[in-house]
Motif scaffolding. Structure first.
Motif, PDB file in Angstrom:
ATOM      1  N   VAL A 209       0.857  -1.246   0.079  1.00 25.85           N
ATOM      2  CA  VAL A 209      -0.125   0.053   0.021  1.00 25.85           C
ATOM      3  C   VAL A 209       0.682   1.215  -0.061  1.00 25.85           C
ATOM      4  CG1 VAL A 209      -1.669   1.402   1.398  1.00 25.85           C
ATOM      5  CG2 VAL A 209      -2.153  -1.055   1.081  1.00 25.85           C
ATOM      6  N   ILE A 210       1.928   1.431   0.916  1.00 21.97           N
ATOM      7  CA  ILE A 210       2.891   2.389   1.038  1.00 21.97           C
ATOM      8  C   ILE A 210       3.625   2.390  -0.462  1.00 21.97           C
ATOM      9  CG2 ILE A 210       4.915   3.131   2.136  1.00 21.97           C
ATOM     10  CD1 ILE A 210       4.127   1.935   4.411  1.00 21.97           C
ATOM     11  N   ALA A 211       4.006   1.531  -1.019  1.00 25.04           N
ATOM     12  CA  ALA A 211       4.748   1.461  -2.345  1.00 25.04           C
ATOM     13  C   ALA A 211       3.604   1.953  -3.498  1.00 25.04           C
ATOM     14  CB  ALA A 211       5.229   0.341  -2.920  1.00 25.04           C
ATOM     15  N   ALA A 212       2.506   1.664  -3.365  1.00 18.71           N
ATOM     16  CA  ALA A 212       1.361   2.005  -4.348  1.00 18.71           C
ATOM     17  C   ALA A 212       1.119   3.591  -4.227  1.00 18.71           C
ATOM     18  CB  ALA A 212       0.342   0.989  -4.457  1.00 18.71           C
ATOM     19  N   ALA A 213       1.141   4.003  -2.832  1.00 19.30           N
ATOM     20  CA  ALA A 213       0.353   5.193  -2.794  1.00 19.30           C
ATOM     21  C   ALA A 213       1.546   6.349  -2.626  1.00 19.30           C
ATOM     22  CB  ALA A 213      -0.196   5.303  -1.319  1.00 19.30           C
ATOM     23  N   ALA A 214       2.683   5.910  -2.635  1.00 18.72           N
ATOM     24  CA  ALA A 214       3.812   6.841  -2.786  1.00 18.72           C
ATOM     25  C   ALA A 214       3.958   8.023  -3.834  1.00 18.72           C
ATOM     26  CB  ALA A 214       5.066   6.312  -2.552  1.00 18.72           C
ATOM     27  N   PRO A 215       3.447   7.489  -4.925  1.00 17.62           N
ATOM     28  CA  PRO A 215       3.251   8.556  -6.145  1.00 17.62           C
ATOM     29  C   PRO A 215       2.238   9.624  -5.758  1.00 17.62           C
ATOM     30  CG  PRO A 215       3.552   6.638  -7.014  1.00 17.62           C
ATOM     31  CD  PRO A 215       3.331   6.204  -5.704  1.00 17.62           C
ATOM     32  N   GLY A 216       1.606   9.426  -4.993  1.00 23.14           N
ATOM     33  CA  GLY A 216       0.298  10.342  -4.531  1.00 23.14           C
ATOM     34  C   GLY A 216       0.803  11.476  -3.665  1.00 23.14           C
ATOM     35  N   GLY A 217       2.140  11.145  -2.873  1.00 22.44           N
ATOM     36  CA  GLY A 217       2.270  12.054  -1.599  1.00 22.44           C
ATOM     37  C   GLY A 217       2.184  11.549  -0.585  1.00 22.44           C
ATOM     38  N   ALA A 218       2.420  12.274   0.455  1.00 28.48           N
ATOM     39  CA  ALA A 218       2.445  11.816   1.759  1.00 28.48           C
ATOM     40  C   ALA A 218       0.856  11.781   2.395  1.00 28.48           C
ATOM     41  CB  ALA A 218       3.114  12.843   2.826  1.00 28.48           C
ATOM     42  N   ALA A 219       0.005  12.706   1.844  1.00 31.23           N
ATOM     43  CA  ALA A 219      -1.491  12.392   1.999  1.00 31.23           C
ATOM     44  C   ALA A 219      -2.046  10.962   1.642  1.00 31.23           C
ATOM     45  CB  ALA A 219      -2.113  13.558   1.535  1.00 31.23           C
ATOM     46  N   ALA A 220      -1.607  10.608   0.468  1.00 28.43           N
ATOM     47  CA  ALA A 220      -2.004   9.343   0.025  1.00 28.43           C
ATOM     48  C   ALA A 220      -1.581   8.269   0.817  1.00 28.43           C
ATOM     49  CB  ALA A 220      -1.559   9.162  -1.387  1.00 28.43           C
ATOM     50  N   VAL A 221      -0.330   8.342   1.245  1.00 29.50           N
ATOM     51  CA  VAL A 221       0.346   7.241   1.903  1.00 29.50           C
ATOM     52  C   VAL A 221      -0.190   7.243   3.264  1.00 29.50           C
ATOM     53  CG1 VAL A 221       2.492   6.540   3.363  1.00 29.50           C
ATOM     54  CG2 VAL A 221       2.717   7.330   0.893  1.00 29.50           C
ATOM     55  N   GLN A 222      -0.524   8.274   4.129  1.00 26.54           N
ATOM     56  CA  GLN A 222      -1.139   8.302   5.266  1.00 26.54           C
ATOM     57  C   GLN A 222      -2.611   7.841   5.298  1.00 26.54           C
ATOM     58  OE1 GLN A 222      -0.989  12.578   6.592  1.00 26.54           O
ATOM     59  NE2 GLN A 222       1.283  12.076   6.894  1.00 26.54           N
ATOM     60  N   MET A 223      -3.228   8.419   4.395  1.00 30.52           N
ATOM     61  CA  MET A 223      -4.794   7.754   4.060  1.00 30.52           C
ATOM     62  C   MET A 223      -4.751   6.052   3.635  1.00 30.52           C
ATOM     63  SD  MET A 223      -7.953   8.392   4.412  1.00 30.52           S
ATOM     64  CE  MET A 223      -7.985  10.158   4.523  1.00 30.52           C
ATOM     65  N   GLY A 224      -3.851   6.035   2.759  1.00 32.06           N
ATOM     66  CA  GLY A 224      -3.794   4.426   2.464  1.00 32.06           C
ATOM     67  C   GLY A 224      -3.644   3.699   3.435  1.00 32.06           C
ATOM     68  N   THR A 225      -2.554   4.134   4.401  1.00 32.91           N
ATOM     69  CA  THR A 225      -2.230   2.937   5.436  1.00 32.91           C
ATOM     70  C   THR A 225      -3.262   2.860   6.445  1.00 32.91           C
ATOM     71  OG1 THR A 225       0.085   3.772   5.185  1.00 32.91           O
ATOM     72  CG2 THR A 225      -0.291   2.671   7.520  1.00 32.91           C
ATOM     73  N   LEU A 226      -4.045   4.034   6.837  1.00 29.60           N
ATOM     74  CA  LEU A 226      -5.159   3.882   7.672  1.00 29.60           C
ATOM     75  C   LEU A 226      -6.274   3.023   7.151  1.00 29.60           C
ATOM     76  CD1 LEU A 226      -6.644   4.842  10.148  1.00 29.60           C
ATOM     77  CD2 LEU A 226      -7.409   7.071   8.696  1.00 29.60           C
ATOM     78  N   VAL A 227      -6.465   3.537   5.785  1.00 34.02           N
ATOM     79  CA  VAL A 227      -7.583   2.400   5.246  1.00 34.02           C
ATOM     80  C   VAL A 227      -7.317   0.930   5.495  1.00 34.02           C
ATOM     81  CG1 VAL A 227      -8.855   1.895   3.161  1.00 34.02           C
ATOM     82  CG2 VAL A 227      -8.616   4.451   3.889  1.00 34.02           C
ATOM     83  N   LYS A 228      -6.129   0.727   5.035  1.00 30.63           N
ATOM     84  CA  LYS A 228      -5.420  -0.758   4.914  1.00 30.63           C
ATOM     85  C   LYS A 228      -5.688  -1.249   6.504  1.00 30.63           C
ATOM     86  CE  LYS A 228      -3.409  -4.370   3.808  1.00 30.63           C
ATOM     87  NZ  LYS A 228      -4.241  -5.431   3.446  1.00 30.63           N
ATOM     88  N   LEU A 229      -5.399  -0.530   7.556  1.00 33.25           N
ATOM     89  CA  LEU A 229      -5.527  -0.923   8.899  1.00 33.25           C
ATOM     90  C   LEU A 229      -6.858  -1.361   9.276  1.00 33.25           C
ATOM     91  CD1 LEU A 229      -2.639   1.224  10.766  1.00 33.25           C
ATOM     92  CD2 LEU A 229      -2.695  -1.120  10.158  1.00 33.25           C
ATOM     93  N   VAL A 230      -7.780  -0.513   8.656  1.00 34.02           N
ATOM     94  CA  VAL A 230      -9.336  -0.927   9.051  1.00 34.02           C
ATOM     95  C   VAL A 230      -9.535  -2.043   8.397  1.00 34.02           C
ATOM     96  CG1 VAL A 230     -11.657   0.070   8.667  1.00 34.02           C
ATOM     97  CG2 VAL A 230      -9.628   1.649   9.124  1.00 34.02           C
ATOM     98  N   ARG A 231      -8.993  -2.308   7.134  1.00 31.56           N
ATOM     99  CA  ARG A 231      -9.459  -3.421   6.298  1.00 31.56           C
ATOM    100  C   ARG A 231      -8.797  -4.526   7.123  1.00 31.56           C
ATOM    101  NH1 ARG A 231      -6.976  -3.620   0.725  1.00 31.56           N
ATOM    102  NH2 ARG A 231      -7.812  -5.598   0.340  1.00 31.56           N
TER     103      ARG A 231
END
Length: 360
Positions: A209-231
């Motif tokens: 998730v972190i690798a995939a979201a990295a091109p979207g910037g810090a906001a994408a990485v933080q939101m992606g990690t949070l959503v992933k943890l909920v999953r």
């Protein structure tokens, strides 16, 4: 091997387990070495140690058939160590982290997971996959890939062939998703938060998730990690629900011979309470509660996560060591089709949630 020995696969925590456990640890070490080589050559690990452990174990099993003295340690690694790893995953999730996302997103994530599991299962059954295999693919795609498959397998009585085939195909396609997702987000003109939600809902593992979201910037990485943890948090309730239907799955006719890592199928009939609510599910939820109340020291979180990763890789090595390649190859086309179609459905549902919430 007698029925009694299969019903009690690791009676002694000593010399009986040593040969098979040593073999699993050796395969695990080789997997981590190959992962480090990938990181040194390519800058990242395209295939993680968890996947490599299965591949190495399967290669060993293909060229060499272990005798009975190896079975207890392999079985112990595939079952108990795997369940212990699931328990430790609970330490990575807290109620505060989940509530910070807001009720709309939280309900949306839960809804996406439930709809995706149902859709993926139906796709698998339409492709004539066995019920256990269809459930493994559905849960792997919809929750957290390899970890979900590994956690669901003992609940529904899936054997090593089912687990290895499911993980093998979802792992390969998981890499494809990591590479393709940034291009999709660019074409759809998603914001950083939207991209993060999409990555968190569709990519399997947290590092991916972190690798995939990295091109979207810090906001994408933080939101992606949070959503992933909920999953990941959905893993406990899903396993609990599946444990209620597990007896029906175990009553299915299975023409394959007993697997060395799982032994005979559990007897049909009303399950005991500890089968309805497996100990590792209670342990997972218990650690989530302890983490939520701040009862787990912060210094212990990273070691717990690392221990869970290590134990999972060891258990995957054990599963690989018991895989009949011919069985996996026979189911390959249908499993691949089920995973691909399930991923497409998951992506469509995730984009629908993003549109519905108007995240920015």
């Amino acid at each position: 091997m007698t029925t009694q020995s299969l019903s009690r696969p690791f009676p002694l925590l000593g010399s009986t387990l040593l040969p098979g456990l040593t073999l699993c640890l050796t395969v695990t070490g080789g997997a981590f070495v190959l992962q480090r080589i990938e990181e040194a050559v390519f800058g990242r690990a395209w295939l993680e140690a968890l996947v490599l452990a299965i591949l190495i174990g399967t290669a060993v099993r293909t060229t060499w058939t272990p005798d009975r003295r190896w079975f207890p340690g392999i079985t112990f690694s595939a079952k108990f160590l795997l369940e212990l790893a699931v328990v430790l995953l609970g330490a990575s999730v807290s109620a505060a982290t989940i509530l910070a996302a807001g009720p709309g997103l939280l309900l949306g994530i839960a809804g996406v997971v439930c709809v995706a599991i149902a859709s993926s299962y139906l796709i698998g059954r339409m492709l004539r996959l066995p019920k256990r295999m269809a459930l493994l693919v559905a849960c792997g795609n919809s929750i957290c890939g390899n970890s979900a498959i590994a956690a669901v397998a003992p609940v529904i009585g899936a054997d090593g062939d089912d687990v290895a085939a499911s993980i093998g195909f979802t792992a390969v396609l998981g890499v494809v998703v990591v590479l393709a997702l940034p291009l999709l987000a660019l074409g759809l003109h998603l914001s950083g938060h939207q991209f993060g939600v999409l990555a968190g809902l569709t990519v399997y593992a947290v590092p991916q998730v972190i690798a995939a979201a990295a091109p979207g910037g810090a906001a994408a990485v933080q939101m992606g990690t949070l959503v992933k943890l909920v999953r990941v948090l959905m893993l406990g309730p899903v396993c609990l629900m599946l444990s209620l239907i597990a007896p029906k799955l175990r009553e299915e006719a299975d023409e394959r011979p007993p697997h060395v890592t799982t032994g005979e199928r559990p007897a049909a009939g009303r399950p005991a309470l500890h089968h309805l609510v497996p100990w590792f599910i209670l342990g997972f939820l218990g650690l989530v509660g302890l983490r939520s109340f701040g009862l787990i020291p912060h210094a212990a979180l990273a070691p717990a996560n690392e221990a869970a990763t290590l134990l999972t890789v060891v258990s995957m090595a054990a599963l690989g060591l018991g895989v009949d390649v011919r069985t996996v190859a026979h189911a390959g086309g249908r499993v691949t089709a089920a995973v691909v179609l399930s991923l497409l459905v998951l992506g469509a549902i995730s984009l629908g949630l993003i549109h519905l919430l108007w995240l920015a």
